[in-house]
Design a protein around this motif. Structure first.
Motif, PDB file in Angstrom:
ATOM      1  N   LEU A 113      88.977  58.366  41.967  1.00  0.00           N
ATOM      2  CA  LEU A 113      87.738  59.126  41.816  1.00  0.00           C
ATOM      3  C   LEU A 113      86.613  58.377  42.518  1.00  0.00           C
ATOM      4  N   ILE A 114      86.015  58.998  43.531  1.00  0.00           N
ATOM      5  CA  ILE A 114      84.952  58.287  44.256  1.00  0.00           C
ATOM      6  C   ILE A 114      83.754  58.108  43.316  1.00  0.00           C
ATOM      7  N   GLY A 115      83.085  56.991  43.451  1.00  0.00           N
ATOM      8  CA  GLY A 115      81.959  56.685  42.565  1.00  0.00           C
ATOM      9  C   GLY A 115      82.347  55.680  41.507  1.00  0.00           C
ATOM     10  N   THR A 116      83.468  55.942  40.808  1.00  0.00           N
ATOM     11  CA  THR A 116      83.906  55.010  39.768  1.00  0.00           C
ATOM     12  C   THR A 116      85.147  54.215  40.194  1.00  0.00           C
ATOM     13  N   ASP A 117      85.845  54.714  41.211  1.00  0.00           N
ATOM     14  CA  ASP A 117      87.096  54.104  41.684  1.00  0.00           C
ATOM     15  C   ASP A 117      88.215  54.115  40.644  1.00  0.00           C
ATOM     16  N   GLU A 118      88.054  54.935  39.618  1.00  0.00           N
ATOM     17  CA  GLU A 118      89.106  55.083  38.608  1.00  0.00           C
ATOM     18  C   GLU A 118      90.326  55.744  39.262  1.00  0.00           C
ATOM     19  N   GLU A 119      91.528  55.243  38.923  1.00  0.00           N
ATOM     20  CA  GLU A 119      92.773  55.842  39.417  1.00  0.00           C
ATOM     21  C   GLU A 119      93.334  56.749  38.338  1.00  0.00           C
ATOM     22  N   VAL A 120      93.529  58.013  38.643  1.00  0.00           N
ATOM     23  CA  VAL A 120      94.064  58.933  37.640  1.00  0.00           C
ATOM     24  C   VAL A 120      95.274  59.666  38.218  1.00  0.00           C
ATOM     25  N   PRO A 121      96.151  60.169  37.345  1.00  0.00           N
ATOM     26  CA  PRO A 121      97.329  60.883  37.857  1.00  0.00           C
ATOM     27  C   PRO A 121      96.911  62.158  38.598  1.00  0.00           C
ATOM     28  N   THR A 122      97.591  62.435  39.695  1.00  0.00           N
ATOM     29  CA  THR A 122      97.381  63.689  40.422  1.00  0.00           C
ATOM     30  C   THR A 122      98.036  64.811  39.634  1.00  0.00           C
ATOM     31  N   ARG A 123      97.424  65.980  39.616  1.00  0.00           N
ATOM     32  CA  ARG A 123      98.017  67.114  38.908  1.00  0.00           C
ATOM     33  C   ARG A 123      98.515  68.165  39.903  1.00  0.00           C
ATOM     34  N   LEU A 124      99.652  68.769  39.559  1.00  0.00           N
ATOM     35  CA  LEU A 124     100.181  69.834  40.404  1.00  0.00           C
ATOM     36  C   LEU A 124      99.114  70.917  40.563  1.00  0.00           C
ATOM     37  N   PHE A 125      98.936  71.401  41.760  1.00  0.00           N
ATOM     38  CA  PHE A 125      97.896  72.394  42.090  1.00  0.00           C
ATOM     39  C   PHE A 125      96.505  71.894  41.676  1.00  0.00           C
ATOM     40  N   ASN A 126      96.342  70.569  41.629  1.00  0.00           N
ATOM     41  CA  ASN A 126      95.070  69.943  41.271  1.00  0.00           C
ATOM     42  C   ASN A 126      94.567  70.409  39.898  1.00  0.00           C
ATOM     43  N   GLY A 127      95.534  70.815  39.034  1.00  0.00           N
ATOM     44  CA  GLY A 127      95.157  71.259  37.690  1.00  0.00           C
ATOM     45  C   GLY A 127      94.837  72.746  37.608  1.00  0.00           C
ATOM     46  N   TYR A 128      95.046  73.494  38.687  1.00  0.00           N
ATOM     47  CA  TYR A 128      94.687  74.915  38.706  1.00  0.00           C
ATOM     48  C   TYR A 128      95.905  75.848  38.652  1.00  0.00           C
ATOM     49  N   GLY A 129      97.006  75.337  38.047  1.00  0.00           N
ATOM     50  CA  GLY A 129      98.219  76.133  37.965  1.00  0.00           C
ATOM     51  C   GLY A 129      98.013  77.472  37.261  1.00  0.00           C
ATOM     52  N   LYS A 130      97.145  77.481  36.254  1.00  0.00           N
ATOM     53  CA  LYS A 130      96.862  78.707  35.498  1.00  0.00           C
ATOM     54  C   LYS A 130      96.429  79.846  36.433  1.00  0.00           C
ATOM     55  N   TRP A 131      95.773  79.517  37.508  1.00  0.00           N
ATOM     56  CA  TRP A 131      95.285  80.539  38.441  1.00  0.00           C
ATOM     57  C   TRP A 131      96.243  80.815  39.597  1.00  0.00           C
ATOM     58  N   VAL A 132      96.978  79.775  40.011  1.00  0.00           N
ATOM     59  CA  VAL A 132      97.718  79.934  41.275  1.00  0.00           C
ATOM     60  C   VAL A 132      99.233  79.738  41.210  1.00  0.00           C
ATOM     61  N   ALA A 133      99.748  79.236  40.069  1.00  0.00           N
ATOM     62  CA  ALA A 133     101.187  78.922  40.018  1.00  0.00           C
ATOM     63  C   ALA A 133     102.044  80.135  40.391  1.00  0.00           C
TER      64      ALA A 133
END
Ligand SMILES: Nc1nc2c(c(=O)[nH]1)N[C@H]1C(S)=C(S)[C@@H](COP(=O)(O)O)O[C@H]1N2
Ligand SMILES: [Mo]
Length: 337
Positions: free
Chosen positions: A306-326
């Motif tokens: 995450l830019i700004g904090t440099d926190e490393e977080v897990p990537t999510r399939l469809f960037n977390g937007y599966g509800k809309w695009v899966a």
């Protein structure tokens, strides 16, 4: 005579009156005398760097401030649609404004905002071609005023494994496209960016790239309710570095799928070629959906920074937007998460 002069030169007159200056010059003459010079520099550079940093920050802030007197500024901030709310802190605006991918201006993210300052985004026309009932040239300001805008906070994921969370202002892309009446023969939508080497030093200097930038989506992707034709960010019109005056945002795909500085929309039947896919087909596909399980050939996509904090977080399939695009990608949706 000659010898005498040299001796005079060899004995600096200021040795007694200005010992410090002499010592500094001597260190310099010895060939960048690292010890002495570094000591002197360490006393002045931090304050110089601070002053330069403050000037820079002010110049960056101006790239944002000037957008508040540009066309469409009065439409901002727009009503936020919370249907798309995400559980992430907003990225600091000043961080996002100086960390950009926009090769028309520079291949260096930190340089884009500075090199994009002379770009003139208004007035702006959008040309629409292909399989639609109403093709031709349209004034962007009038188009956007007629269609209306809203604000949406989206996660944004670059293929380079950094991510941000920003509020975009824009028109749902489906509403924009419907305005032109695409016919059933329109199976893909192609977006073309501007071609202005005189205002975009990256286009002028990097003549090996096939300018202008071109990207494309399947019509069903373009018509998905997440797809946005963005004219603003953080409650004001887009600064040049973010793609003024119009850029596409498709938050479940890697950032490069959303063209900035769009001047033309083609409604076409055949699958179009795309800029990065043409340049490096093994690294950048046409689909480019965010997927932690599909590594880039040169790095993993399992996590993102995450830019700004440099926190490393897990990537999510469809960037977390599966509800809309899966449902658009049954194969990809079935194999992960
Ligand atoms: N015309 C054009 N559009 C572009 C790009 C570009 O170089 N040129 N870079 C893409 C990439 S790789 C990303 S990650 C996003 C970056 O958008 P931002 O700088 O507003 O974060 O713009 C995308 N759109
Ligand atoms: Mo990107």
């Amino acid at each position: 005579m000659h010898f005498h002069r040299r001796r005079e030169f060899d004995l600096p007159a200021d040795r007694i009156t200005d010992e410090k200056a002499w010592a500094t010059r001597r260190a310099f003459l010895k060939g960048l005398g690292l010890g002495g010079l570094a000591l002197a520099a360490s006393r002045t550079l931090p304050s110089l760097a601070r002053a330069a940093g403050a000037l820079d920050e002010a110049a960056l802030a101006r790239t944002i401030e000037i957008t508040r007197s540009r066309p469409l500024a009065a439409l901002h901030p727009a009503r936020r649609d919370d249907a798309f709310a995400v559980q992430r802190e907003l990225t600091d605006e000043m961080v996002a404004a100086r960390y950009n991918n926009y090769y028309e201006f520079s291949p260096r993210k930190s340089e884009v905002w500075r090199r994009a300052r002379d770009f003139q985004p208004w007035p702006w026309e959008i040309e629409v071609t292909g399989h639609a009932e109403r093709t031709g040239r349209f004034d962007l300001e009038k188009l956007i005023r007629d269609l209306g805008v809203e604000e949406r906070v989206y996660r944004f994921r670059c293929v380079e494994a950094w991510a941000m969370t920003v509020p975009w202002t824009g028109v749902p892309l489906s509403r924009l496209l419907q305005r032109f009446g695409p016919t059933s023969r329109a199976r893909f939508v192609r977006f073309l960016s501007f071609d202005r080497p005189a205002q975009a030093p990256g286009q002028e200097e990097q003549d090996w790239y096939p300018w202008p930038y071109y990207e494309a989506l399947h019509i069903r992707e373009a018509m998905n309710e997440l797809s946005l034709a963005a004219v603003g960010i953080y409650g004001h019109p887009l600064p040049n570095q973010h793609g003024a005056p119009l850029r596409i945002v498709v938050p479940w795909k890697y950032g490069y799928k959303g063209a900035k500085g769009v001047v033309r929309i083609d409604l076409v039947e055949e699958k179009p070629a795309t800029f990065w896919n043409d340049l490096a087909p093994d690294e950048y596909g046409f689909l480019s959906n965010v997927d932690p399980g599909v590594p880039h050939p040169r790095w993993s996509q399992a996590t993102e920074r995450l830019i700004g904090t440099d926190e490393e977080v897990p990537t999510r399939l469809f960037n977390g937007y599966g509800k809309w695009v899966a449902r658009l990608y049954p194969e990809q949706a079935g194999k992960a998460e």
